[in-house]
Design an enzyme around this catalytic site. Structure first.
Site, PDB file in Angstrom:
ATOM      1  N   GLU A 265      13.239  -9.105 -15.089  1.00  0.00           N
ATOM      2  CA  GLU A 265      12.320  -9.589 -15.386  1.00  0.00           C
ATOM      3  C   GLU A 265      12.511 -10.681 -16.803  1.00  0.00           C
ATOM      4  OE1 GLU A 265       9.506  -9.947 -14.026  1.00  0.00           O
ATOM      5  OE2 GLU A 265       9.909  -8.233 -12.438  1.00  0.00           O
ATOM      6  N   CYS A 299       6.113 -11.564 -22.578  1.00  0.00           N
ATOM      7  CA  CYS A 299       6.695 -12.474 -21.835  1.00  0.00           C
ATOM      8  C   CYS A 299       5.726 -13.376 -20.868  1.00  0.00           C
ATOM      9  CB  CYS A 299       7.489 -11.636 -20.632  1.00  0.00           C
ATOM     10  SG  CYS A 299       6.546 -10.414 -20.136  1.00  0.00           S
TER      11      CYS A 299
END
Length: 509
Positions: A265, A299
């Site tokens: 990720e 993110c």
């Protein structure tokens, strides 16, 4: 300061902490190096944490391997019961843990509480998942044969988490892995070590109450070297890593060289397309939360606005007005909307990015100033007018910089949207059904997450979380992401008295 010490002691945090644990107790051995945790709100020291030594790491891995032998034999619903109890403990400690997340990482208190709530939610989700580790049954082409598939635990799973979500992302991995029968070794960010120690202490209470062995949930602490011990160790079949794209590429190469598995990720460069048919009131609220929330350190933070030329000036004017009035300050102050950046390096990275915007021909609409009058790492969220092809726009800056990009035709907007190397989260604001459906189709967003009339951040735990391209391709949390923590096995049983071969092959001896 006494009240702060009392709050930290509630979570088992001391002035000097050991950073290695195999479950219920922390190792007391001496380490040649330690990490000093500072709060980004004023730069003051909170506490120190000893780093994991290679000897300690070896002990952790061996203990995790031994625990796996028993944990995998525990029925999955019973494993789910342990995770349920962890969720109950997190409910008990939600306020102090949320406060610690805010204090050590810098996000505002409401976001700290929200992060702990994510942990609670994923425990509830994992509890249900423990009774739904399903495999398919298939019809065999051979008579009197039965085919099916089942899923088995992998072994010790390594989790490398980042500072911006110091507890939630760990739980996405750890709670799902645990119900799957895996043991977990967690290397938290060296920028937020106290959050990981607090979580380990909370989990330890459940382990003790259930008389469970060491090694089911382990913690190691340190920087890049400690992470490399994990990625190179073939006794750890899966590494789930959250962080920067360069870090993820290194993890992928190292783990791939030993044919291990990874969940990656990595960076996002998330955009919102704002159509001429958008509900602008909803749009503005979503943009401000997505771009300025957590000081742009998610993110899934909104980095780019791709705005139709007919509403461009209005969007620009309204955002500029709001940005000038955003309350910036102590993340534990209930009136604060934007807290500090994590450290001085993050402040410098933002200032360098703002200069590059100017060097490439863009302009700063507002914000970007370093707030020298405040102790800590505070900046004003910035808005900039740019072109999508600028090098600085193509590369994610982990700070509150929002890029404004103008478009005239819808296909142009899609091209801009997809014209970056990252592919995590995306959004469109429109009341035009054709635009919305096109955005969600194979002709639209190339991201792992695509939203209509909500922002890029704030993903729910029920959906698989992750992205494409340089975001890494991994999936965590909901949906069928559990399959990444297990190995698939196809089984065929011949219950007849003949031995027919597949594909009609005849082989007589």
């Amino acid at each position: 300061m006494e009240s702060m010490k009392d709050f930290l002691s509630t979570l088992g945090i001391k002035e000097n902490n050991h950073g290695t644990s195999t479950g219920q107790e922390f190792f007391s051995g001496k380490s040649p190096s330690e990490i000093t945790s500072h709060t980004p709100s004023d730069g003051s020291e909170i506490a120190t944490v000893t780093e994991t030594t290679q000897k300690d790491f070896e002990r952790v891995v061996q203990t995790s391997q031994e625990a796996f032998k028993n944990w995998r034999m525990t029925p999955a619903p019973q494993r789910g019961e342990i995770v349920r109890q962890i969720g109950e403990k997190l409910r008990k400690y939600k306020e102090p843990l949320g406060k610690l997340v805010s204090y050590e990482m810098g996000k505002i208190y409401q976001e700290g509480l929200g992060e702990v709530q994510e942990m609670i939610d994923i425990c509830d989700f994992a509890l249900g998942q423990s009774r739904m580790l399903y495999g398919n049954t298939m019809h065999s082409e051979r008579p009197q044969h039965r085919m099916y598939e089942q899923w088995h635990p992998l072994g010790p799973v390594g989790v490398i988490s980042a500072f911006n979500f110091p507890v939630a992302v760990y739980s996405w991995n750890a709670m799902i892995a645990a119900v799957c029968g895996d043991t977990v070794i967690w290397k938290a960010s060296e920028k937020t070590p106290l959050c990981s120690i607090a979580v380990q202490n909370i989990v330890a209470e459940v382990l003790k109450e259930n008389d469970l062995p060491e090694g089911i949930f382990s913690l190691i602490t340190g920087g890049r070297e400690v992470g490399e011990w994990m990625t190179k160790d073939d006794r750890i079949p899966l590494i789930s890593a959250t962080g920067s794209i360069p870090m993820g590429k290194q993890v992928a190469q190292t783990v791939g060289a030993r044919l291990g598995k990874t969940i990656l990720e990595l960076g996002g460069n998330n955009a919102i397309i704002i159509s001429k048919d958008a509900d602008l009131e909803m749009t503005i609220r979503a943009v401000v939360f997505g771009a300025a929330g957590t000081a742009g350190q998610r993110c899934t933070s909104t980095r780019r606005l791709i705005i139709h030329e007919s509403v461009y000036d209005e969007i620009k004017e309204r955002l500029t007005s709001i940005y000038k009035s955003i309350q910036i300050g102590d993340p534990l102050d209930p009136d604060t909307l934007v807290g500090p950046l994590i450290d001085k390096d993050a402040v410098n990275a933002m200032q360098n990015a703002l200069q590059k915007i100017k060097d490439e021909g863009g302009s700063i609409v507002c914000g970007g100033d370093v707030l020298e009058n405040l102790e800590g790492h505070y900046v004003k969220p910035a808005i900039a007018e740019v072109e999508n092809h600028y090098d600085i726009v193509q590369n994610e800056t982990f700070a509150p910089i929002l890029y404004l990009i103008k478009y005239s035709e819808f296909e142009e907007a899609i091209s801009y949207h997809n014209g970056v190397r990252q592919g995590l989260s995306s959004s469109i604001f429109t009341l035009n059904m054709r635009e919305a459906e096109t955005f969600l189709s194979h002709r639209g967003s190339d991201c792992g997450i695509a939203n209509v009339n909500i922002g890029t951040s704030g993903a729910e735990i029920g959906g698989a979380f992750g992205g494409e391209k340089e975001t890494g391709g991994g999936r965590e949390s909901g949906s069928d992401a559990w399959k990444a923590y297990m190995r698939r096995q196809t089984n065929t049983i011949n219950w007849g008295d003949e031995l027919p071969l597949a594909q009609g092959i005849e082989f007589d001896v």
